[in-house]
Design a protein around this motif. Structure first.
Motif, PDB file in Angstrom:
ATOM      1  N   LEU A  96       8.607 -20.291  -2.212  1.00  0.00           N
ATOM      2  CA  LEU A  96       7.369 -20.799  -3.326  1.00  0.00           C
ATOM      3  C   LEU A  96       7.669 -21.596  -4.367  1.00  0.00           C
ATOM      4  O   LEU A  96       9.018 -21.278  -4.794  1.00  0.00           O
ATOM      5  CB  LEU A  96       6.234 -19.506  -3.958  1.00  0.00           C
ATOM      6  N   VAL A  97       7.645 -22.777  -4.166  1.00  0.00           N
ATOM      7  CA  VAL A  97       8.518 -24.052  -5.287  1.00  0.00           C
ATOM      8  C   VAL A  97       7.825 -23.890  -6.222  1.00  0.00           C
ATOM      9  O   VAL A  97       6.159 -23.570  -6.804  1.00  0.00           O
ATOM     10  CB  VAL A  97       8.673 -25.095  -5.425  1.00  0.00           C
ATOM     11  N   ALA A  98       8.184 -23.670  -7.851  1.00  0.00           N
ATOM     12  CA  ALA A  98       7.117 -23.088  -8.149  1.00  0.00           C
ATOM     13  C   ALA A  98       8.244 -23.455 -10.142  1.00  0.00           C
ATOM     14  O   ALA A  98       9.454 -23.688  -9.921  1.00  0.00           O
ATOM     15  CB  ALA A  98       6.569 -22.013  -8.594  1.00  0.00           C
ATOM     16  N   THR A  99       7.003 -24.057 -10.969  1.00  0.00           N
ATOM     17  CA  THR A  99       8.108 -24.249 -12.244  1.00  0.00           C
ATOM     18  C   THR A  99       8.231 -22.438 -12.978  1.00  0.00           C
ATOM     19  O   THR A  99       7.153 -21.660 -12.601  1.00  0.00           O
ATOM     20  CB  THR A  99       7.063 -24.608 -13.130  1.00  0.00           C
ATOM     21  N   THR A 100       8.056 -22.591 -14.263  1.00  0.00           N
ATOM     22  CA  THR A 100       7.942 -21.529 -14.617  1.00  0.00           C
ATOM     23  C   THR A 100       7.074 -21.175 -14.661  1.00  0.00           C
ATOM     24  O   THR A 100       6.587 -19.396 -15.347  1.00  0.00           O
ATOM     25  CB  THR A 100       8.933 -20.836 -15.966  1.00  0.00           C
ATOM     26  N   VAL A 101       5.657 -20.938 -14.494  1.00  0.00           N
ATOM     27  CA  VAL A 101       4.534 -20.664 -14.991  1.00  0.00           C
ATOM     28  C   VAL A 101       4.569 -18.686 -13.671  1.00  0.00           C
ATOM     29  O   VAL A 101       3.934 -18.260 -14.592  1.00  0.00           O
ATOM     30  CB  VAL A 101       2.983 -21.650 -14.631  1.00  0.00           C
TER      31      VAL A 101
END
Ligand code: ADP
Ligand code: MG
Length: 701
Positions: free
Chosen positions: A555-560
């Motif tokens: 899972l590639v994610a931002t700091t969300v």
């Protein structure tokens, strides 16, 4: 007895236009600096000072210093080479010489600087083409050098557009004179016992010193230690903020609250249905909350507990108490994602309860929203979970008994206080439970949470292993990608977190998209999902669900994802550019892995070269898995301004105090506040008014 001086107009009430030289236009500009009344000028302190108390002979000038000099013009020349400029050479008979260089000048100016004329200048000395020079000094033609000398250090004030330094100086000088005349004006509220034990000057003395320091103080001012006068003001300001919070708490506790009682069989049945046993820390904190809720005064309690310490179930027990006493609970989370996860957990835990559990966020529109609002208003929904949309004006509760605010660090202190006004029913105020994983160092907690009672869940559920953390230079990115491939081949899942300057969500999302695309190319056999803050809730939900169902490996994610994701099989996290985030935030991100009982890893993929502090910071994460210890270290390395400032919106603004510079004062504030509460309660209100104004969020809630 001396006769009292004539009463003077109260400078607290006099508008600045009462001062010479300040008209309506200047007043409007000063307002931008928060200056409305004459007294406000006194609390607008100089940034620094200039020493014009003595004239330095030209043969004693040192480059890099600032000096007041006086000499006679030897010649003045226009120079046409390159940028047009005027050079004026002066000498003072000491044997030294100085060139003055002007790039902007009027014809009149250059004619004024005739040979033989005496001129005083103030400015910085530097090496120029022809020896020492001053570029664009302030200058004045004088008959007598003594005219140049000032008997105090010259204050340099923070300015705003359209207000000159000299205008502000003049105004401040007048304000000081006016206020010093009228003894009641800048009344020293602090009791002598607090001042004397600290060797602080009186308020009048302090203000006088800071606006017009005697030249002897110049050495002390240049040193890093703040003057006692300044410390005194910072002390008073901290004290006012602390008292305001305490007073808010006392005031809130005056209200009646519903008595929430949790009977033993109901509690036992709830606990028995859980797939785990509460830790001792969870039991203790749940007990503290239960005891609060049994009172007919509202609870104001903060639960601090490291990521994964199990705060949610503790909140659920409180909701159970409310429910079984016939009251509703509202649970607010900072993100949709987290709210949705709580919603799932609560729906599960309360499946057998004779009530409805609802979800409410800004995304909910139309008919479904109407139905939700209706169920809250008629009481058929006992628990509602959502984002800050819960506290919009259109939301009405039937009988709200408990408010839970999760991950409070995402909300500012003002937002939190504003919520207190919400949700009163029938004259009763709801109990409040606030939960945070961000351990606030004790000294800072005083300025943030002194209106709350604090409980700490200082234990993780059994079987959790610390996350093995390593720092890796981004030059070894390919290696890290290889490691993911290997990891996924073992049927495990992983996160890849993209960080970017936090203020720009758009950029952060773009970076995550690019990273996902690049990783998809590099890892064709790995199923890669992407979540970021700009996706629709349903899209995010679908991706998260796929990840939970193991339909997605990476899972590639931002700091969300900092809050809200709970996938036990995901035991590896790569964090890109960790040097950009605070340690506590990194620690929370890392808390997403290590939820199961298998080994878990966090790879901090930093941009080389790292600064010395950068290295130290990452090393702390490698060494410690204790959120409190990490927060304390972060505070040491970055200073309180950044620790409190970066993440937290709506932070307290100080007029004079500086968390960095005045940090050591904080220690002594609680005791001083207690002295005031016990022995001088009458000065609380005036102090709050002076430093915070009549801001209702502090004083009246
Ligand atoms: P946080 O304090 O970070 O909000 P959560 O409440 O999300 O932590 O709990 C983290 C995970 O630990 C959840 O999956 C939760 O069900 C589980 N959990 C909570 N308490 C316990 C416990 N006493 N024993 C085992 N697992 C627990
Ligand atoms: Mg949580």
């Amino acid at each position: 007895m001396r006769s009292e001086p004539q009463p003077h107009p109260d400078p607290r009430l006099l508008p600045v236009t009462a001062l010479n030289g300040i008209g309506a236009q200047s007043a409007a500009r000063l307002e931008k600096l928060g200056i409305r009344h004459v007294q406000d000028l006194l609390f607008h302190l100089p940034l620094r000072y200039q020493d014009r108390s003595r004239i330095t002979p030209l043969n004693q000038l040192l480059p890099g210093t600032t000096a007041l000099v006086c000499g006679r013009v030897e010649f003045t020349d226009q120079i046409q080479r390159g940028r047009n400029s005027v050079i004026c050479r002066i000498a003072d008979g000491s044997g030294g010489e100085l060139s003055l260089r002007f790039f902007h000048f009027s014809v009149q100016q250059s004619q004024q600087l005739k040979p033989g004329i005496q001129i005083g200048c103030f400015g910085e000395i530097r090496y120029g083409f022809a020896g020492l020079e001053m570029v664009h000094p302030e200058y004045r033609l004088v008959d007598d050098p003594a005219q140049l000398i000032e008997h105090t250090l010259t204050p340099v004030y923070p300015l705003t557009e359209g207000i000159s330094q000299s205008a502000l100086r003049k105004a401040a000088r007048q304000a000081l004179a006016l206020c010093l005349q009228s003894r009641s004006a800048i009344k020293d509220w602090l009791p002598a016992e607090l001042l004397q034990s600290r060797d602080y000057p009186s308020l009048q003395e302090a203000l006088q010193t800071l606006h017009t320091p005697p030249p002897q103080l110049s050495g002390q001012i240049l040193s890093a230690t703040p003057l006692p006068a300044l410390r005194r003001l910072a002390f008073e300001e901290f004290l006012a903020h602390h008292l305001a919070l305490l007073q808010g708490k006392l005031a809130y506790k005056q209200w009646p609250a519903p008595v929430l009682h949790l009977d033993a069989p109901t509690k036992q049945a709830f606990l028995a249905a859980l797939p785990f046993r509460l830790t001792a820390a969870q039991q203790r904190v749940a007990g503290e909350i239960e005891a609060d809720c049994r009172q007919n005064r509202p609870m104001l309690r903060l639960v601090q507990g490291d990521v994964g310490s199990g705060k949610t179930v503790v909140a659920a027990l409180a909701a159970l108490a409310a429910l079984s006493s016939g009251y509703q609970t509202a649970i607010m989370a900072p993100t949709e994602l987290l709210a949705e996860q709580h919603f799932r957990n609560f729906s599960h835990w309360f499946a057998a309860a004779p009530t409805r559990i609802l979800f409410l966020s800004g995304q909910l529109k139309g008919k479904p929203r109407q139905h939700t609002l209706q169920a809250l208003a008629d009481g058929s929904a006992g628990i509602v979970i959502g984002t800050h949309a819960l506290f919009q004006d259109s939301v009405h509760f039937h009988k709200l008994g408990l408010i839970v605010i999760d991950e409070q660090h995402r909300f500012g202190v003002h937002q939190r206080l504003a919520l207190r006004e919400k949700g009163q029913t029938g004259g009763l105020r709801p109990h409040q439970l606030i939960m945070t994983a961000t351990p606030i160092p004790r000294t800072l907690a005083m300025l943030q949470y002194s209106d709350l009672d604090i409980s700490v869940i200082d234990e993780l559920p059994p079987g959790r292993k610390p996350v093995a953390t390593s720092a890796i230079s981004s030059e070894r990115r390919a290696e890290v990608i290889g490691r993911i491939e290997h990891w996924v081949a073992q049927q495990r899942q992983a996160y890849w977190v993209c960080t970017l300057i936090e203020e720009s969500e758009a950029l952060q999302c773009e970076a995550a998209e690019k990273t996902a695309a690049a990783l998809r190319q590099a890892l064709p056999n790995v199923r890669i999902g992407l979540v970021h803050g700009r996706m629709k809730a349903a899209e995010k939900e679908a991706v998260m669900q796929a990840f939970k169902n193991r339909d997605c490996d990476l899972l590639v994610a931002t700091t969300v994802i900092e809050v809200g994701v709970d996938v036990a099989n995901a035991g590896l996290m790569v964090i890109e550019n960790p040097e950009r985030l605070g340690l506590s935030q990194l620690h929370q991100l890392r808390g997403r892995v290590g939820r199961g009982n298998q080994d878990s890893y966090c790879l901090l993929l930093y941009q080389a070269p790292l600064s010395q502090t950068g290295k130290q910071r990452l090393a702390i994460l490698k060494q410690s898995n204790d959120g409190f210890a990490i927060a304390e270290k972060d505070l040491e390395l970055r200073g309180p301004g950044e620790v409190m400032g970066t993440r937290q919106t709506g932070q307290i603004q100080f007029k004079i105090a500086d968390l960095e510079r005045d940090r050591e004062l904080l220690e002594s504030i609680p005791a001083a506040a207690q002295t005031i509460l016990d022995r001088h309660p009458e000065i609380i209100q005036p102090l709050i008014e002076r430093w915070i104004g009549r801001s209702r969020h502090y004083a009246e809630v």
